[in-house]
Design an enzyme around this catalytic site. Structure first.
Site, PDB file in Angstrom:
ATOM      1  CB  ALA A 160      -9.306  10.692   9.041  1.00 57.64           C
ATOM      2  CG  ASP A 187      -6.372   0.548  -0.248  1.00 57.05           C
ATOM      3  OD1 ASP A 187      -5.650   1.557  -0.124  1.00 57.05           O
ATOM      4  OD2 ASP A 187      -6.206  -0.499   0.413  1.00 57.05           O
ATOM      5  CB  SER A 221      -0.942  -0.067   1.204  1.00 56.05           C
ATOM      6  OG  SER A 221      -1.880   0.952   1.176  1.00 56.05           O
ATOM      7  CG  ASP A 245      -3.042  -0.702  -1.967  1.00 57.60           C
ATOM      8  OD1 ASP A 245      -3.229   0.466  -1.570  1.00 57.60           O
ATOM      9  OD2 ASP A 245      -3.379  -1.707  -1.300  1.00 57.60           O
ATOM     10  N   GLY A 253      -0.867  -0.723  13.907  1.00 58.69           N
ATOM     11  CA  GLY A 253      -0.968  -2.127  13.518  1.00 58.69           C
ATOM     12  C   GLY A 253      -0.120  -2.438  12.293  1.00 58.69           C
ATOM     13  N   PRO A 285      -1.144   2.004  19.623  1.00 63.17           N
ATOM     14  CG  PRO A 285      -1.145  -0.229  20.336  1.00 63.17           C
ATOM     15  CD  PRO A 285      -1.827   1.083  20.554  1.00 63.17           C
ATOM     16  NE  ARG A 308      -0.414   4.882  12.525  1.00 57.84           N
ATOM     17  CZ  ARG A 308       0.658   4.870  11.734  1.00 57.84           C
ATOM     18  NH1 ARG A 308       1.523   5.863  11.761  1.00 57.84           N
ATOM     19  NH2 ARG A 308       0.889   3.846  10.931  1.00 57.84           N
TER      20      ARG A 308
HETATM   21  P1  NG1 Z   1      -2.071   1.804  11.690  1.00 55.69           P
HETATM   22  O1  NG1 Z   1      -0.642   1.674  11.304  1.00 55.69           O
HETATM   23  O2  NG1 Z   1      -2.605   0.663  12.541  1.00 55.69           O
HETATM   24  O3  NG1 Z   1      -2.365   3.155  12.264  1.00 55.69           O
HETATM   25  C1  NG1 Z   1      -2.754   2.458   9.190  1.00 55.69           C
HETATM   26  C2  NG1 Z   1      -3.845   3.486   9.110  1.00 55.69           C
HETATM   27  C3  NG1 Z   1      -5.169   2.757   9.116  1.00 55.69           C
HETATM   28  C4  NG1 Z   1      -5.250   1.708   8.011  1.00 55.69           C
HETATM   29  C5  NG1 Z   1      -4.021   0.822   8.041  1.00 55.69           C
HETATM   30  C6  NG1 Z   1      -3.940  -0.120   6.875  1.00 55.69           C
HETATM   31  C7  NG1 Z   1      -3.964   5.715  10.124  1.00 55.69           C
HETATM   32  C8  NG1 Z   1      -3.892   6.518  11.358  1.00 55.69           C
HETATM   33  N1  NG1 Z   1      -3.800   4.395  10.257  1.00 55.69           N
HETATM   34  O4  NG1 Z   1      -2.954   1.696  10.359  1.00 55.69           O
HETATM   35  O5  NG1 Z   1      -6.207   3.680   9.016  1.00 55.69           O
HETATM   36  O6  NG1 Z   1      -5.427   2.332   6.760  1.00 55.69           O
HETATM   37  O7  NG1 Z   1      -2.819   1.595   8.069  1.00 55.69           O
HETATM   38  O8  NG1 Z   1      -3.406   0.430   5.734  1.00 55.69           O
HETATM   39  O9  NG1 Z   1      -4.158   6.283   9.042  1.00 55.69           O
END
Ligand code: NG1
Length: 530
Positions: free
Chosen positions: A372, A281, A65, A279, A501, A499, A507
Protein backbone atom coordinates in the site's frame (compact mmCIF):
# COMPACT_ATOMS: atom_id res chain seq x y z
CA UNK A 1 41.97 -21.33 2.47
CA UNK A 2 40.77 -18.05 3.86
CA UNK A 3 43.41 -15.47 4.73
CA UNK A 4 42.27 -14.71 8.27
CA UNK A 5 45.24 -12.51 9.06
CA UNK A 6 44.18 -10.08 6.36
CA UNK A 7 40.55 -10.23 7.48
CA UNK A 8 41.58 -9.57 11.08
CA UNK A 9 43.74 -6.63 10.06
CA UNK A 10 40.92 -5.00 8.13
CA UNK A 11 38.39 -5.87 10.79
CA UNK A 12 40.45 -4.05 13.42
CA UNK A 13 39.71 -0.87 11.41
CA UNK A 14 35.98 -1.61 11.66
CA UNK A 15 35.78 -3.02 15.14
CA UNK A 16 32.41 -3.94 16.55
CA UNK A 17 31.44 -2.04 19.70
CA UNK A 18 31.03 -4.88 22.22
CA UNK A 19 27.48 -5.81 23.15
CA UNK A 20 25.86 -4.15 20.17
CA UNK A 21 23.36 -6.46 18.49
CA UNK A 22 21.23 -6.10 15.37
CA UNK A 23 19.13 -8.15 13.00
CA UNK A 24 18.87 -8.48 9.22
CA UNK A 25 15.21 -7.48 8.95
CA UNK A 26 12.65 -6.81 6.21
CA UNK A 27 15.00 -4.29 4.64
CA UNK A 28 18.41 -5.48 5.75
CA UNK A 29 20.11 -3.76 8.70
CA UNK A 30 18.84 -0.38 9.75
CA UNK A 31 19.96 1.73 12.69
CA UNK A 32 21.72 4.96 13.65
CA UNK A 33 24.52 5.50 11.15
CA UNK A 34 27.19 5.74 13.88
CA UNK A 35 26.52 2.13 14.96
CA UNK A 36 26.75 0.63 11.52
CA UNK A 37 30.40 0.61 10.47
CA UNK A 38 31.27 -2.93 11.57
CA UNK A 39 28.02 -4.23 10.06
CA UNK A 40 28.60 -2.79 6.59
CA UNK A 41 32.21 -4.01 6.64
CA UNK A 42 31.01 -7.49 7.46
CA UNK A 43 28.35 -7.34 4.76
CA UNK A 44 31.22 -6.74 2.36
CA UNK A 45 32.72 -10.00 3.65
CA UNK A 46 29.42 -11.83 3.36
CA UNK A 47 28.80 -10.56 -0.17
CA UNK A 48 32.12 -12.12 -1.23
CA UNK A 49 31.11 -15.49 0.22
CA UNK A 50 27.67 -15.32 -1.41
CA UNK A 51 29.28 -14.35 -4.70
CA UNK A 52 31.70 -17.29 -4.54
CA UNK A 53 28.91 -19.68 -3.64
CA UNK A 54 26.58 -18.57 -6.44
CA UNK A 55 29.42 -17.79 -8.87
CA UNK A 56 27.49 -14.58 -9.58
CA UNK A 57 27.71 -10.87 -8.96
CA UNK A 58 26.17 -9.79 -5.63
CA UNK A 59 25.04 -6.27 -4.73
CA UNK A 60 25.48 -4.28 -1.52
CA UNK A 61 23.35 -1.16 -1.13
CA UNK A 62 23.95 1.39 1.60
CA UNK A 63 20.65 3.14 2.37
CA UNK A 64 17.99 3.52 5.04
CA UNK A 65 15.26 4.32 2.51
CA UNK A 66 12.55 6.42 4.16
CA UNK A 67 14.19 6.57 7.60
CA UNK A 68 15.53 9.89 8.95
CA UNK A 69 18.85 11.30 7.71
CA UNK A 70 20.70 10.20 10.88
CA UNK A 71 19.92 6.54 10.21
CA UNK A 72 21.51 4.31 7.68
CA UNK A 73 21.32 0.72 6.59
CA UNK A 74 22.66 -1.97 4.32
CA UNK A 75 21.10 -4.72 2.24
CA UNK A 76 22.46 -7.44 0.00
CA UNK A 77 21.13 -8.16 -3.47
CA UNK A 78 21.02 -11.72 -4.78
CA UNK A 79 22.02 -12.84 -8.31
CA UNK A 80 18.75 -12.12 -10.13
CA UNK A 81 18.43 -8.73 -8.50
CA UNK A 82 16.24 -10.20 -5.79
CA UNK A 83 16.32 -9.87 -2.02
CA UNK A 84 18.85 -12.01 -0.15
CA UNK A 85 17.85 -15.65 0.41
CA UNK A 86 16.39 -16.29 3.91
CA UNK A 87 19.17 -18.66 5.06
CA UNK A 88 21.72 -15.97 4.26
CA UNK A 89 19.75 -13.37 6.21
CA UNK A 90 20.49 -15.52 9.24
CA UNK A 91 24.19 -15.69 8.41
CA UNK A 92 24.13 -11.92 8.02
CA UNK A 93 22.69 -11.53 11.50
CA UNK A 94 25.23 -13.97 13.01
CA UNK A 95 28.11 -12.25 11.29
CA UNK A 96 27.01 -8.76 12.30
CA UNK A 97 26.65 -9.80 15.94
CA UNK A 98 29.84 -11.85 16.27
CA UNK A 99 32.32 -10.38 18.76
CA UNK A 100 35.76 -9.78 17.21
CA UNK A 101 37.40 -13.08 18.33
CA UNK A 102 34.46 -15.13 16.97
CA UNK A 103 34.61 -13.63 13.50
CA UNK A 104 36.84 -16.35 12.07
CA UNK A 105 34.63 -19.15 13.36
CA UNK A 106 31.44 -17.57 12.04
CA UNK A 107 32.97 -17.07 8.57
CA UNK A 108 34.26 -20.65 8.49
CA UNK A 109 30.88 -21.98 9.58
CA UNK A 110 29.10 -20.19 6.75
CA UNK A 111 31.62 -21.51 4.23
CA UNK A 112 31.20 -25.02 5.53
CA UNK A 113 27.39 -25.00 5.70
CA UNK A 114 27.02 -23.45 2.27
CA UNK A 115 29.92 -25.33 0.67
CA UNK A 116 31.52 -22.08 -0.43
CA UNK A 117 34.44 -22.82 -2.74
CA UNK A 118 37.03 -20.24 -1.79
CA UNK A 119 38.87 -20.89 -5.05
CA UNK A 120 36.09 -19.18 -6.99
CA UNK A 121 36.45 -15.54 -7.81
CA UNK A 122 34.00 -13.01 -6.35
CA UNK A 123 32.44 -9.88 -7.78
CA UNK A 124 30.48 -7.35 -5.75
CA UNK A 125 28.72 -4.18 -6.90
CA UNK A 126 28.16 -1.37 -4.42
CA UNK A 127 25.77 1.57 -4.35
CA UNK A 128 24.71 4.24 -1.91
CA UNK A 129 22.06 6.89 -1.28
CA UNK A 130 22.66 10.61 -0.57
CA UNK A 131 22.87 10.42 3.23
CA UNK A 132 25.90 12.21 4.69
CA UNK A 133 27.03 8.93 6.29
CA UNK A 134 26.68 6.81 3.15
CA UNK A 135 30.01 7.59 1.49
CA UNK A 136 32.11 6.49 4.43
CA UNK A 137 29.97 3.43 5.05
CA UNK A 138 30.26 2.31 1.44
CA UNK A 139 34.03 2.68 1.84
CA UNK A 140 33.77 0.17 4.68
CA UNK A 141 31.87 -2.22 2.40
CA UNK A 142 34.78 -1.91 -0.04
CA UNK A 143 37.18 -2.79 2.77
CA UNK A 144 35.11 -5.87 3.53
CA UNK A 145 35.15 -7.03 -0.08
CA UNK A 146 38.88 -6.34 -0.36
CA UNK A 147 39.66 -8.16 2.89
CA UNK A 148 38.50 -11.39 1.26
CA UNK A 149 40.10 -10.60 -2.08
CA UNK A 150 36.86 -9.95 -3.94
CA UNK A 151 36.67 -7.78 -7.04
CA UNK A 152 34.21 -4.93 -7.06
CA UNK A 153 32.63 -2.07 -8.87
CA UNK A 154 31.46 0.95 -6.90
CA UNK A 155 28.49 2.54 -8.68
CA UNK A 156 28.50 5.39 -6.16
CA UNK A 157 25.24 7.32 -5.93
CA UNK A 158 22.40 5.20 -7.35
CA UNK A 159 18.81 4.45 -6.40
CA UNK A 160 18.25 1.08 -4.75
CA UNK A 161 16.36 -0.28 -7.79
CA UNK A 162 19.17 0.85 -10.09
CA UNK A 163 21.62 -1.32 -8.16
CA UNK A 164 19.19 -4.26 -8.34
CA UNK A 165 19.07 -3.69 -12.09
CA UNK A 166 22.90 -3.73 -12.34
CA UNK A 167 23.10 -7.04 -10.49
CA UNK A 168 20.50 -8.61 -12.76
CA UNK A 169 22.21 -7.31 -15.92
CA UNK A 170 25.58 -8.65 -14.86
CA UNK A 171 24.22 -12.09 -14.13
CA UNK A 172 22.16 -12.52 -17.29
CA UNK A 173 24.80 -11.89 -19.96
CA UNK A 174 23.40 -8.50 -20.82
CA UNK A 175 19.98 -9.97 -21.74
CA UNK A 176 18.28 -7.74 -19.20
CA UNK A 177 20.15 -4.61 -20.27
CA UNK A 178 23.55 -2.97 -20.01
CA UNK A 179 24.94 -2.75 -16.48
CA UNK A 180 25.47 1.01 -16.47
CA UNK A 181 23.25 3.91 -15.40
CA UNK A 182 23.12 4.98 -19.07
CA UNK A 183 22.03 1.45 -19.95
CA UNK A 184 19.25 1.75 -17.39
CA UNK A 185 18.06 5.10 -18.76
CA UNK A 186 18.27 3.86 -22.34
CA UNK A 187 16.32 0.70 -21.65
CA UNK A 188 13.54 2.51 -19.80
CA UNK A 189 13.28 5.49 -22.15
CA UNK A 190 13.21 3.28 -25.23
CA UNK A 191 10.34 1.21 -23.83
CA UNK A 192 8.53 4.32 -22.62
CA UNK A 193 8.73 6.04 -26.00
CA UNK A 194 7.61 2.91 -27.82
CA UNK A 195 4.56 2.72 -25.53
CA UNK A 196 3.79 6.41 -25.96
CA UNK A 197 3.89 6.02 -29.74
CA UNK A 198 1.02 3.59 -29.37
CA UNK A 199 -1.07 6.20 -27.56
CA UNK A 200 -3.88 7.43 -29.81
CA UNK A 201 -4.52 10.65 -27.92
CA UNK A 202 -2.02 12.82 -26.16
CA UNK A 203 -4.41 15.23 -24.55
CA UNK A 204 -2.59 18.31 -23.44
CA UNK A 205 -1.84 18.68 -19.78
CA UNK A 206 -2.04 15.01 -18.92
CA UNK A 207 1.67 14.57 -19.24
CA UNK A 208 2.57 17.11 -16.57
CA UNK A 209 3.70 15.73 -13.26
CA UNK A 210 5.15 17.22 -10.10
CA UNK A 211 7.52 14.88 -8.27
CA UNK A 212 8.54 15.29 -4.63
CA UNK A 213 11.86 13.44 -4.47
CA UNK A 214 12.06 13.39 -0.65
CA UNK A 215 15.34 15.35 -0.90
CA UNK A 216 17.00 12.07 -1.83
CA UNK A 217 18.79 10.18 -4.57
CA UNK A 218 15.62 10.07 -6.69
CA UNK A 219 16.02 13.75 -7.54
CA UNK A 220 19.52 13.26 -8.94
CA UNK A 221 18.57 10.22 -10.94
CA UNK A 222 15.27 11.55 -12.24
CA UNK A 223 17.13 14.63 -13.50
CA UNK A 224 19.57 12.34 -15.33
CA UNK A 225 16.70 10.26 -16.70
CA UNK A 226 14.96 13.38 -18.03
CA UNK A 227 17.67 13.82 -20.70
CA UNK A 228 16.55 10.55 -22.23
CA UNK A 229 12.81 11.28 -22.14
CA UNK A 230 10.63 12.95 -24.78
CA UNK A 231 9.73 16.61 -24.27
CA UNK A 232 6.01 15.78 -24.12
CA UNK A 233 6.50 14.50 -20.57
CA UNK A 234 6.93 17.53 -18.36
CA UNK A 235 8.31 16.69 -14.94
CA UNK A 236 8.68 19.30 -12.20
CA UNK A 237 11.08 18.05 -9.58
CA UNK A 238 10.55 19.34 -6.06
CA UNK A 239 12.38 18.51 -2.83
CA UNK A 240 15.51 17.83 -4.82
CA UNK A 241 17.80 18.16 -1.82
CA UNK A 242 18.81 21.75 -2.49
CA UNK A 243 17.02 23.09 0.58
CA UNK A 244 15.20 20.50 2.69
CA UNK A 245 16.35 17.52 4.72
CA UNK A 246 16.07 13.93 3.50
CA UNK A 247 12.60 12.44 4.14
CA UNK A 248 11.77 15.32 6.47
CA UNK A 249 8.09 16.31 6.15
CA UNK A 250 8.11 14.94 2.60
CA UNK A 251 8.51 11.75 0.63
CA UNK A 252 6.23 8.80 -0.09
CA UNK A 253 6.23 7.44 3.46
CA UNK A 254 5.30 10.80 5.00
CA UNK A 255 2.47 11.28 2.50
CA UNK A 256 1.11 7.77 2.94
CA UNK A 257 1.27 7.62 6.73
CA UNK A 258 0.00 11.16 7.38
CA UNK A 259 -2.39 11.16 4.44
CA UNK A 260 -1.40 14.67 3.51
CA UNK A 261 0.88 16.34 0.95
CA UNK A 262 4.51 17.14 1.73
CA UNK A 263 4.74 20.31 3.83
CA UNK A 264 5.81 23.21 1.58
CA UNK A 265 4.83 21.49 -1.68
CA UNK A 266 2.83 23.90 -3.81
CA UNK A 267 -0.21 22.18 -5.30
CA UNK A 268 -2.69 23.69 -7.70
CA UNK A 269 -6.25 22.39 -7.74
CA UNK A 270 -6.35 18.96 -9.42
CA UNK A 271 -2.63 19.09 -10.18
CA UNK A 272 -1.12 15.62 -10.57
CA UNK A 273 1.64 15.14 -7.98
CA UNK A 274 3.73 12.23 -6.78
CA UNK A 275 6.29 11.41 -4.11
CA UNK A 276 9.31 9.11 -4.09
CA UNK A 277 10.88 7.80 -0.90
CA UNK A 278 14.52 8.34 0.10
CA UNK A 279 16.03 5.62 -2.10
CA UNK A 280 13.42 5.83 -4.88
CA UNK A 281 11.95 2.36 -4.58
CA UNK A 282 8.47 3.64 -3.71
CA UNK A 283 6.04 6.02 -5.36
CA UNK A 284 2.58 7.38 -4.52
CA UNK A 285 0.38 9.84 -6.44
CA UNK A 286 -2.01 12.50 -5.09
CA UNK A 287 -3.91 15.71 -5.80
CA UNK A 288 -6.10 18.29 -4.08
CA UNK A 289 -9.61 18.66 -5.49
CA UNK A 290 -11.53 21.93 -5.95
CA UNK A 291 -12.99 21.57 -2.47
CA UNK A 292 -9.46 21.38 -1.06
CA UNK A 293 -9.80 17.70 -0.26
CA UNK A 294 -6.64 15.60 -0.48
CA UNK A 295 -6.78 12.43 -2.61
CA UNK A 296 -4.09 9.79 -2.25
CA UNK A 297 -3.47 7.21 -4.98
CA UNK A 298 -1.35 4.69 -3.13
CA UNK A 299 0.23 1.36 -4.04
CA UNK A 300 -3.19 -0.30 -4.11
CA UNK A 301 -4.49 2.14 -6.69
CA UNK A 302 -1.29 1.78 -8.71
CA UNK A 303 -1.67 -2.02 -8.67
CA UNK A 304 -5.29 -1.60 -9.77
CA UNK A 305 -4.33 0.68 -12.68
CA UNK A 306 -1.54 -1.60 -13.86
CA UNK A 307 -3.50 -4.83 -13.50
CA UNK A 308 -6.51 -3.36 -15.32
CA UNK A 309 -4.22 -2.31 -18.15
CA UNK A 310 -2.46 -5.66 -18.34
CA UNK A 311 -5.63 -7.70 -18.13
CA UNK A 312 -7.21 -5.76 -20.99
CA UNK A 313 -4.10 -6.31 -23.11
CA UNK A 314 -3.96 -10.02 -22.34
CA UNK A 315 -7.59 -10.37 -23.41
CA UNK A 316 -6.80 -8.54 -26.66
CA UNK A 317 -3.87 -10.83 -27.45
CA UNK A 318 -6.01 -13.90 -26.87
CA UNK A 319 -3.24 -15.37 -24.72
CA UNK A 320 -4.35 -17.51 -21.81
CA UNK A 321 -1.91 -16.47 -19.14
CA UNK A 322 -2.57 -16.40 -15.40
CA UNK A 323 -2.63 -12.96 -13.79
CA UNK A 324 -2.95 -12.05 -10.12
CA UNK A 325 -2.42 -9.14 -7.76
CA UNK A 326 -0.48 -9.71 -4.54
CA UNK A 327 -1.23 -7.38 -1.64
CA UNK A 328 -0.48 -7.23 2.07
CA UNK A 329 -2.83 -6.81 5.02
CA UNK A 330 -2.34 -3.04 4.65
CA UNK A 331 -4.16 -3.01 1.30
CA UNK A 332 -7.31 -0.95 1.50
CA UNK A 333 -10.40 -3.18 1.66
CA UNK A 334 -11.97 -1.24 -1.22
CA UNK A 335 -9.08 -2.09 -3.52
CA UNK A 336 -9.32 -5.80 -2.79
CA UNK A 337 -13.07 -5.69 -3.31
CA UNK A 338 -12.75 -3.77 -6.60
CA UNK A 339 -10.09 -6.11 -7.98
CA UNK A 340 -11.97 -9.27 -7.07
CA UNK A 341 -15.56 -8.24 -7.73
CA UNK A 342 -15.35 -5.70 -10.56
CA UNK A 343 -12.11 -6.59 -12.31
CA UNK A 344 -12.39 -10.33 -11.62
CA UNK A 345 -8.69 -10.40 -10.88
CA UNK A 346 -7.55 -12.94 -8.27
CA UNK A 347 -5.96 -11.32 -5.22
CA UNK A 348 -3.58 -12.95 -2.76
CA UNK A 349 -2.35 -11.64 0.55
CA UNK A 350 1.30 -11.95 1.59
CA UNK A 351 3.23 -10.96 4.69
CA UNK A 352 4.66 -7.43 4.79
CA UNK A 353 8.03 -7.11 3.09
CA UNK A 354 8.76 -7.16 -0.60
CA UNK A 355 10.43 -10.56 -0.56
CA UNK A 356 7.15 -12.20 0.48
CA UNK A 357 5.15 -10.45 -2.23
CA UNK A 358 7.82 -11.10 -4.84
CA UNK A 359 7.85 -14.79 -3.96
CA UNK A 360 4.06 -15.14 -4.34
CA UNK A 361 3.97 -13.10 -7.54
CA UNK A 362 6.29 -15.65 -9.14
CA UNK A 363 3.53 -18.26 -8.97
CA UNK A 364 1.72 -16.53 -11.85
CA UNK A 365 2.50 -15.74 -15.49
CA UNK A 366 1.85 -12.12 -14.68
CA UNK A 367 2.16 -11.25 -10.98
CA UNK A 368 1.49 -7.66 -9.99
CA UNK A 369 2.55 -6.86 -6.46
CA UNK A 370 2.37 -3.62 -4.52
CA UNK A 371 2.53 -2.69 -0.89
CA UNK A 372 0.00 0.00 0.00
CA UNK A 373 2.95 2.32 0.67
CA UNK A 374 3.84 2.34 -3.03
CA UNK A 375 6.55 -0.30 -3.27
CA UNK A 376 5.88 -2.74 -6.07
CA UNK A 377 6.40 -4.06 -9.56
CA UNK A 378 5.19 -6.66 -12.06
CA UNK A 379 6.80 -10.04 -12.65
CA UNK A 380 6.42 -11.90 -15.95
CA UNK A 381 7.25 -15.59 -16.02
CA UNK A 382 9.87 -16.68 -18.54
CA UNK A 383 7.18 -18.59 -20.47
CA UNK A 384 4.87 -15.58 -20.57
CA UNK A 385 7.66 -13.30 -21.71
CA UNK A 386 8.65 -15.71 -24.50
CA UNK A 387 5.05 -16.07 -25.70
CA UNK A 388 4.47 -12.31 -25.71
CA UNK A 389 7.72 -11.52 -27.53
CA UNK A 390 7.00 -14.23 -30.08
CA UNK A 391 3.50 -12.92 -30.72
CA UNK A 392 4.70 -9.30 -30.98
CA UNK A 393 7.02 -10.47 -33.75
CA UNK A 394 4.92 -13.03 -35.62
CA UNK A 395 1.21 -12.38 -35.06
CA UNK A 396 -0.72 -11.79 -38.32
CA UNK A 397 -3.77 -10.18 -36.71
CA UNK A 398 -2.97 -6.44 -36.37
CA UNK A 399 -5.01 -5.86 -33.24
CA UNK A 400 -3.50 -8.81 -31.45
CA UNK A 401 0.02 -7.91 -32.56
CA UNK A 402 -0.34 -4.33 -31.34
CA UNK A 403 -1.53 -5.59 -27.95
CA UNK A 404 1.39 -8.02 -27.76
CA UNK A 405 3.79 -5.19 -28.62
CA UNK A 406 2.32 -3.06 -25.90
CA UNK A 407 2.86 -5.91 -23.45
CA UNK A 408 6.41 -6.34 -24.68
CA UNK A 409 7.13 -2.65 -24.11
CA UNK A 410 5.61 -2.91 -20.65
CA UNK A 411 7.91 -5.82 -19.84
CA UNK A 412 10.89 -3.68 -20.86
CA UNK A 413 9.69 -0.62 -18.97
CA UNK A 414 9.04 -2.26 -15.63
CA UNK A 415 11.97 -3.05 -13.36
CA UNK A 416 11.18 -6.67 -12.62
CA UNK A 417 13.86 -7.01 -9.96
CA UNK A 418 12.21 -4.78 -7.35
CA UNK A 419 9.87 -1.78 -6.85
CA UNK A 420 11.30 1.20 -8.72
CA UNK A 421 9.82 4.71 -8.43
CA UNK A 422 11.27 5.94 -11.73
CA UNK A 423 10.18 2.90 -13.71
CA UNK A 424 6.75 2.86 -12.02
CA UNK A 425 6.30 6.56 -12.75
CA UNK A 426 6.98 6.03 -16.44
CA UNK A 427 4.65 3.04 -16.65
CA UNK A 428 1.84 4.88 -14.86
CA UNK A 429 2.25 7.94 -17.09
CA UNK A 430 2.25 5.75 -20.20
CA UNK A 431 -0.90 3.91 -19.10
CA UNK A 432 -2.69 7.18 -18.31
CA UNK A 433 -1.68 8.54 -21.73
CA UNK A 434 -2.79 5.36 -23.50
CA UNK A 435 -6.13 5.44 -21.73
CA UNK A 436 -6.45 9.22 -22.08
CA UNK A 437 -7.12 9.37 -18.34
CA UNK A 438 -6.57 12.18 -15.87
CA UNK A 439 -5.42 11.38 -12.36
CA UNK A 440 -9.01 12.07 -11.27
CA UNK A 441 -10.39 9.45 -13.64
CA UNK A 442 -7.88 6.96 -12.36
CA UNK A 443 -8.76 7.85 -8.77
CA UNK A 444 -12.45 7.27 -9.48
CA UNK A 445 -11.95 3.52 -10.05
CA UNK A 446 -12.92 3.03 -6.42
CA UNK A 447 -13.05 5.02 -3.19
CA UNK A 448 -10.72 4.05 -0.35
CA UNK A 449 -12.20 3.12 2.98
CA UNK A 450 -11.10 5.66 5.61
CA UNK A 451 -8.12 4.20 7.45
CA UNK A 452 -5.51 4.93 10.06
CA UNK A 453 -2.04 3.60 10.78
CA UNK A 454 -0.46 4.07 14.22
CA UNK A 455 2.71 2.91 15.88
CA UNK A 456 2.91 1.83 19.50
CA UNK A 457 6.06 1.56 21.60
CA UNK A 458 6.02 -1.57 23.74
CA UNK A 459 8.50 -3.29 26.02
CA UNK A 460 8.99 -6.24 23.65
CA UNK A 461 7.36 -6.15 20.24
CA UNK A 462 8.22 -9.81 19.70
CA UNK A 463 5.54 -10.69 22.26
CA UNK A 464 3.16 -10.28 19.35
CA UNK A 465 3.10 -13.21 16.97
CA UNK A 466 0.79 -13.33 13.97
CA UNK A 467 -0.68 -15.74 11.44
CA UNK A 468 -2.85 -15.60 8.29
CA UNK A 469 -0.49 -13.19 6.48
CA UNK A 470 -0.30 -11.09 9.66
CA UNK A 471 -4.04 -10.48 9.83
CA UNK A 472 -4.52 -12.41 13.08
CA UNK A 473 -2.56 -12.20 16.33
CA UNK A 474 -1.85 -15.55 18.00
CA UNK A 475 0.03 -14.10 20.98
CA UNK A 476 -0.26 -12.57 23.50
CA UNK A 477 -3.31 -14.61 24.47
CA UNK A 478 -6.57 -12.69 24.33
CA UNK A 479 -5.34 -9.88 22.09
CA UNK A 480 -7.09 -11.10 18.94
CA UNK A 481 -10.37 -11.57 20.86
CA UNK A 482 -10.14 -7.96 22.04
CA UNK A 483 -9.53 -6.76 18.47
CA UNK A 484 -12.44 -8.85 17.19
CA UNK A 485 -14.77 -7.32 19.77
CA UNK A 486 -13.72 -3.79 18.81
CA UNK A 487 -14.06 -4.46 15.09
CA UNK A 488 -17.53 -5.97 15.53
CA UNK A 489 -18.91 -2.69 16.83
CA UNK A 490 -18.14 -0.72 13.65
CA UNK A 491 -19.36 -0.91 10.06
CA UNK A 492 -16.98 -2.09 7.32
CA UNK A 493 -14.29 -2.34 9.95
CA UNK A 494 -11.04 -4.26 9.86
CA UNK A 495 -8.02 -3.99 12.13
CA UNK A 496 -4.79 -5.82 12.85
CA UNK A 497 -1.50 -5.43 14.68
CA UNK A 498 2.00 -6.67 13.87
CA UNK A 499 5.54 -6.01 15.06
CA UNK A 500 7.48 -3.83 12.63
CA UNK A 501 10.48 -5.40 10.94
CA UNK A 502 12.30 -2.09 10.54
CA UNK A 503 11.53 -0.13 13.72
CA UNK A 504 11.19 -1.00 17.38
CA UNK A 505 7.41 -0.52 17.35
CA UNK A 506 4.16 -2.39 16.93
CA UNK A 507 2.10 -1.18 13.99
CA UNK A 508 -1.67 -0.83 14.26
CA UNK A 509 -3.91 -0.61 11.20
CA UNK A 510 -7.63 0.07 11.14
CA UNK A 511 -10.19 0.88 8.48
CA UNK A 512 -13.88 1.67 8.83
CA UNK A 513 -16.87 3.40 7.26
CA UNK A 514 -15.84 6.88 8.46
CA UNK A 515 -12.51 8.52 9.27
CA UNK A 516 -13.66 9.12 12.83
CA UNK A 517 -14.46 5.44 13.28
CA UNK A 518 -11.15 4.39 11.71
CA UNK A 519 -9.24 6.78 14.01
CA UNK A 520 -11.13 5.58 17.09
CA UNK A 521 -10.72 1.95 16.19
CA UNK A 522 -6.97 2.35 15.64
CA UNK A 523 -6.72 4.15 18.97
CA UNK A 524 -8.66 1.49 20.87
CA UNK A 525 -6.69 -1.32 19.27
CA UNK A 526 -3.44 0.37 20.25
CA UNK A 527 -4.65 0.50 23.84
CA UNK A 528 -5.32 -3.25 23.66
CA UNK A 529 -1.71 -3.84 22.61
CA UNK A 530 -0.18 -2.59 25.86
P1 NG1 B 1 7.72 -2.66 8.73
O1 NG1 B 1 8.52 -1.70 9.53
O2 NG1 B 1 8.06 -4.12 8.95
O3 NG1 B 1 6.25 -2.38 8.84
C1 NG1 B 1 8.08 -1.20 6.52
C2 NG1 B 1 6.88 -1.17 5.61
C3 NG1 B 1 6.99 -2.34 4.67
C4 NG1 B 1 8.31 -2.35 3.91
C5 NG1 B 1 9.47 -2.19 4.88
C6 NG1 B 1 10.79 -2.01 4.20
C7 NG1 B 1 4.57 -0.53 6.11
C8 NG1 B 1 3.38 -0.75 6.95
N1 NG1 B 1 5.64 -1.29 6.38
O4 NG1 B 1 8.09 -2.44 7.19
O5 NG1 B 1 5.91 -2.33 3.79
O6 NG1 B 1 8.31 -1.35 2.92
O7 NG1 B 1 9.26 -1.08 5.76
O8 NG1 B 1 11.06 -0.72 3.81
O9 NG1 B 1 4.53 0.32 5.22
Amino acid sequence: EMDFDTVAKYSALHAKPPGLSSQYGTAGFRTKAENLDHTVFRMGLLAVLRSKQTTSTIGVMVTASHNPEEDNGVKLIDPLGEMLAPAWEEYATCLANAEEPELQTVLSDICQKEKVDLQHSAFVVIGRDTRSSSKELSQSVIDGVSALGGQLQDYGLVTTPQLHYMVCCRNTNGNYGRATVEGYYQKLSKAFMALMKQAVTERDGHLCLKVDCANGIGALKLKEMEHYLPKCLRIYIDNDGSKGKLNHLCGADFVKVHQKPPVDLEMKINEKCSSFDGDADRIVYYYNDAAGRFHLLDGDKIATLISTFLKELLVKTGQTLTLAVIQTAYANGSSTHYLEETMKVPVQCAKTGVKHLHHKAKEFDVGIYFEANGHGTVLFSKAAEDKIRHQAENEKDNRKREAAKMLENTIDLINQTVGDAISDLLLIEAILALKGWTVQQWDALYTDLPNRQLKVKVADRRAIDTTDAERQAVTPPGLQEKINALVKKIKQARAFVRPSGTEDVVRVYAEADTQENADNLAHEVSLAVY
